[in-house]
Design a protein around this motif. Structure first.
Motif, short mmCIF file in Angstrom:
data_model
loop_
_atom_site.label_atom_id
_atom_site.label_comp_id
_atom_site.label_asym_id
_atom_site.label_seq_id
_atom_site.Cartn_x
_atom_site.Cartn_y
_atom_site.Cartn_z
N UNK A 250 -6.69 -2.85 -19.32
CA UNK A 250 -6.85 -2.87 -17.87
C UNK A 250 -8.11 -2.12 -17.45
N UNK A 251 -8.32 -0.97 -18.09
CA UNK A 251 -9.50 -0.17 -17.75
C UNK A 251 -10.78 -0.91 -18.12
N UNK A 252 -10.77 -1.53 -19.27
CA UNK A 252 -11.96 -2.26 -19.70
C UNK A 252 -12.26 -3.39 -18.73
N UNK A 253 -11.22 -3.95 -18.13
CA UNK A 253 -11.44 -5.07 -17.23
C UNK A 253 -11.71 -4.68 -15.79
N UNK A 254 -11.69 -3.40 -15.48
CA UNK A 254 -11.94 -2.99 -14.10
C UNK A 254 -13.39 -3.24 -13.72
N UNK A 255 -13.60 -3.71 -12.51
CA UNK A 255 -14.96 -3.93 -12.04
C UNK A 255 -15.61 -2.60 -11.68
N UNK A 256 -16.89 -2.56 -11.69
CA UNK A 256 -17.58 -1.32 -11.33
C UNK A 256 -17.24 -0.93 -9.90
N UNK A 257 -17.00 0.31 -9.72
CA UNK A 257 -16.66 0.77 -8.37
C UNK A 257 -15.17 0.75 -8.09
N UNK A 258 -14.39 0.31 -9.07
CA UNK A 258 -12.95 0.30 -8.85
C UNK A 258 -12.44 1.72 -8.77
N UNK A 259 -11.43 1.92 -7.97
CA UNK A 259 -10.90 3.26 -7.76
C UNK A 259 -9.57 3.41 -8.51
N UNK A 260 -9.12 4.66 -8.60
CA UNK A 260 -7.84 4.92 -9.26
C UNK A 260 -6.71 4.20 -8.53
N UNK A 261 -6.85 4.08 -7.22
CA UNK A 261 -5.82 3.39 -6.46
C UNK A 261 -5.71 1.94 -6.88
N UNK A 262 -6.87 1.31 -7.05
CA UNK A 262 -6.84 -0.07 -7.49
C UNK A 262 -6.20 -0.20 -8.86
N UNK A 263 -6.49 0.76 -9.72
CA UNK A 263 -5.92 0.73 -11.06
C UNK A 263 -4.40 0.78 -10.99
N UNK A 264 -3.88 1.70 -10.21
CA UNK A 264 -2.43 1.83 -10.11
C UNK A 264 -1.82 0.59 -9.48
N UNK A 265 -2.55 -0.01 -8.54
CA UNK A 265 -2.03 -1.25 -7.96
C UNK A 265 -1.90 -2.33 -9.01
#
Lengths: 696, 138
Positions: free
Chosen positions: A567-582
């Motif tokens: 999931x982390x590897x697929x996060x777009x640049x600028x993604x926040x921790x909130x988006x990750x938890x979502x």
């Protein structure tokens, strides 16, 4: 809040009091009404008669024939006159009887009556007198009978004529009295009006209306007609002109007998009723006033009314409007309905008061709720602070998702700048839940922060804080990871205590060795025994998280670290921790535990982060455990090296009790060094920190 | 004392699809030795049951307790806290050992560093040997 809550009820009380007071007044009036009301109806039908009879008697009895005859209106006066002529009392009964019979010819008679009544001696226009058909019939008696009770006016103009003078005085008196009462409310009696001429003072335009009401009045106060007419005359006079004036217009149109009679009837009951109501009330209140005008009382029929009228007059200015209106209303309503209305009014007031109290209570509760929410918000801010968007060259974001179940609470995090330009991160989880967890969470967070800000390394801060915290944690366990990032050297140093290590994802992601992990705080064993240093040469994402993230369930399985790494590897640049938890929440079915995450974003070309240093502290028992061997194996040492290292470690341990194993993984062959470092006490680390201005 | 197969059955609080009905049973090997076997998921909901069971056994006089986790599929920080607390409050001379932790359960013990806190063995026999005083390899 509390002050406001107290203000509201105090405002309600006065209103309640006023409501109760007004209700009491209303009930009081209702209670006083029944008597006169009851009497009114009866009086209406018979008032006129007795009054007339009484008047007749009065006129007859008193020496002053004039006065005796005059009391009633013209009609009555005429009647009395006749009575007088006939002998007075003897006529009474007949008059009474006559009066009782409804006068068929009241209409015209009224006219006549009205006319003759006034001009006692002067007021009555000769025309009228002459017209009095009723007058034709037995002057006083006949007319009286013909007209019946109400036919005051119709009592024979003839009689009136002679009776006028007599009637004038007494009638004037009576009428005057009555008129006074009547003025405020009663319509002018038609019969009175006719006389255009102002009634002479002596004339008391025997107010036919007065005849009716006087009945009751007379009963209440046996009129001593003998009383000097002059005295009452004065007030009567005042009333007289008024009365006279009133009837005039009525006389003009020549109202029908019924109309006039009705008017008279109405007029009669009203004043009587009013007087009756007021009499007892006023009597009670203004006994002095009542007693003062004895001459008025003497007027006879008007006595009671007079009595009432006088005090009433004095009191009128104060409460006549209210009393009048209320009494009128009361008079119309039967007693049973009155009580019902009173009860309904009381009920309405009570319900209104109750609803107001409920509204005040609701307002107070709403204020308290807002206050509580504010307090909870403060606590939450203390445990889960908002992080600055950037700490130096590193972008920082943090997020928290509480569990909906009983496991909610316990997660905490922090990220702040250190004095030497480094950036520090704390992420932890207290095993307790509920109210106790809140206190423990803040204690752990700020204690660890203090040690980090004092310059201790992550491992040093954990080792120093754990014994102090353990005493205050009871049976709770605290898993926590402390980390510092040096932006110039681009090195991330972290130490875990029973907590998952951070995931560093760049161009690749190293898998941290979890063997020989340090235990959580509160387990009764020393912690801060391991520390890892990761080099982050380029752009990368460091994710600190709590076990709630990887323990979320996806289709029956644990979310797990590998899935999180993806999931982390697929996060777009600028993604926040909130988006990750979502994203984690979207993918998972259940989240039994809280989730917290803190992301550090390092700028630069994506390059592979690598572990460059592993530090492991061993005690005597550890050196003999399989764990140490497995740890060395996991770090790439071969068998021979492992035996050598472990042999040296055991020797060191026997000497100092503890040994620090440092594995430098920057280059091959690995550099292993054993150090004597006692981290159980703060002295040495703090001294070193003071000397070097910072501790690694 | 023997409290055999006292089933404290509670369903896992999370009610996940693969939830196995949680059960704790204990049986005595001898007067001072007991084995507490756990089955299912050890989480927030079931951890208290484990605690009561262990407290029961220890209050009953057992001085050597083996906790058999071979049938446990998941364990979280709450259950770990229960085990840690029980061990810390042991009477002097009493011993406790964990047997049969495997897979995810073993990983969690390792991740939290508690694998060094407890005597952990692969089988119940080895665990019994360790609590009875036989030296066991680290």
């Amino acid at each position: 809040m509390v002050g406001g809550a107290y203000a509201s009820p105090s405002i309600a009380r006065p209103r309640l009091r006023s409501a109760v007071t007004s209700l009491s007044c209303l009930l009081l009036l209702l209670c006083t009404a029944p008597a006169p009301a009851a009497g009114e109806a009866a009086a209406r039908s018979t008032r006129v008669l007795p009054s007339r009879a009484q008047f007749a008697a009065q006129t007859v009895n008193p020496s002053g024939k004039h006065s005796a005859s005059s009391p009633t209106d013209g009609a009555r006066g005429g009647t009395r006159g006749a009575a007088d002529g006939s002998g007075g009392q003897a006529h009474e009964p007949p008059e009474t009887q006559r009066i009782q019979t409804p006068p068929p010819a009241q209409g015209p008679a009224k006219h006549d009556r009205s006319v003759p009544v006034r001009p006692v001696g002067a007021g009555v226009p000769p025309d009228r007198r002459a017209s009095g058909p009723r007058a034709a019939p037995p002057a006083g008696v006949g007319s009286v009978s013909g007209q019946g009770t109400i036919s005051e006016g119709g009592e024979g103009s003839a009689q009136q004529a002679p009776a006028e003078p007599q009637v004038g005085a007494p009638a004037a008196t009576v009428r005057g009295e009555r008129g006074k009462h009547r003025h405020p409310r009663e319509p002018k009696h038609p019969h009175r009006p006719p006389s255009p001429q102002p009634p002479p003072p002596s004339q008391k335009p025997a107010p036919q209306p007065t005849l009716a009401p006087p009945v009751a009045l007379t009963a209440s106060a046996p009129p001593s007609v003998v009383a000097p007419a002059t005295a009452p005359v004065a007030p009567v006079r005042a009333a007289g002109p008024r009365i006279l004036a009133e009837p005039v217009p009525a006389a003009g149109p020549v109202p029908t007998a019924k109309g006039v009679g009705a008017r008279r009837r109405r007029a009669v009951p009203k004043p009587a009723a009013t007087l009756a109501v007021v009499a007892p009330a006023l009597t009670a209140r203004t006994s002095t006033v009542v007693s003062s005008p004895p001459p008025e009382l003497g007027r006879g029929v008007g006595g009671a009314p007079v009595k009432a009228s006088t005090p009433r007059r004095s009191a009128h200015g104060a409460d006549s409007p209210l009393v009048t209106t209320v009494t009128k209303i009361i008079g119309v309503v039967p007693a049973a309905v009155r009580f019902l209305i009173a009860g309904l009014v009381a009920l309405a007031l009570a319900l209104g008061a109750a609803s107001r109290m409920a509204a005040l209570r609701a307002r107070r509760l709403a204020r308290q709720r807002l206050q509580l929410l504010d307090d909870v918000g403060l606590l939450q801010a203390a445990l889960l602070p908002d992080l600055p968007a950037r700490l130096g060259p590193v972008g920082t974001t943090a997020a928290y998702r509480p569990s909906s179940g009983p496991a909610a609470g316990g997660d905490f995090y922090d990220a702040f700048a250190l004095a030497d330009g480094q950036l520090a991160v704390i992420m932890g989880d207290v095993s307790g839940h509920g109210r106790d967890a809140l206190g423990q969470t803040t204690l752990v967070r700020f204690t660890l922060r203090a040690y980090l800000e004092a310059g201790l390394s992550p491992r040093g801060a954990l080792a120093a804080a754990a014994p102090a915290l353990e005493r205050q944690l009871g049976d709770s366990l605290v898993t926590v990871v402390l980390a510092t990032y040096e932006p110039r050297a681009r090195k991330l140093v972290y130490s875990c205590a029973g907590h998952p290590p951070p995931l560093v994802v760049g161009a690749g992601s190293p898998s941290p060795v979890t063997i020989c992990a340090a235990p959580p705080i509160g387990a009764g064993r020393p912690t801060g025994t391991r520390q890892t240093t990761v080099s982050i040469p380029g752009g990368a994402l460091a994710c600190f998280y709590t076990d709630g993230v990887i323990e979320a369930r996806v289709g029956g399985e644990l979310f797990g670290e590998p899935r999180l790494r993806e999931l982390l590897a697929g996060l777009e640049p600028g993604a926040s921790a909130s988006m990750l938890l979502d994203r984690v929440a979207e993918e998972s079915d259940q989240r039994p535990d809280d989730m917290a995450a803190c992301l550090l974003r390092m700028e630069g070309e994506p390059l592979a982060p690598t572990v460059v240093l592993e530090e492991l502290e061993l005690d005597d028992a550890e050196t003999r455990r399989g764990r140490a061997r497995r740890f060395l194996i996991a770090n790439g040492l071969d068998g021979a090296e492992i035996e050598e290292v472990l042999g040296d470690a055991r020797r060191e341990v026997t000497r100092d009790g503890r040994v620090l194993l440092e594995l430098s993984l920057l280059e091959r062959p690995l550099q292993v060094s054993l150090r004597r470092q006692n981290v159980a006490t703060l002295q040495q680390p703090l001294q070193s920190a003071a000397q070097s201005g910072g501790m690694r | 004392m023997t409290i055999s197969d006292s089933g404290f059955s509670t369903s896992a609080g999370t009610a996940s699809p693969r939830a196995i009905a949680f059960a704790v049973s204990q049986h005595s090997i001898d007067e001072l030795t007991s084995v507490v076997a756990v089955e299912g998921e050890l989480d927030l909901a079931s951890a208290p049951t484990l605690k009561w069971s262990l407290t029961d056994v220890l209050d009953g006089g057992a001085r050597r307790v083996v906790v058999d986790l071979s049938m446990v599929t998941f364990i979280d920080s709450t259950a770990l806290g229960v085990l840690v607390a029980v061990q810390r409050h042991l009477d002097p001379g009493a011993r406790i050992a964990i047997a049969g932790a495997a897979g995810d359960v073993l990983n969690i013990f390792e991740l939290t560093g508690l694998d060094a806190t407890f005597q952990m063995r692969s089988t119940v026999e080895e665990a019994l040997a360790s609590v009875r005083g036989a030296t066991a390899p680290g």
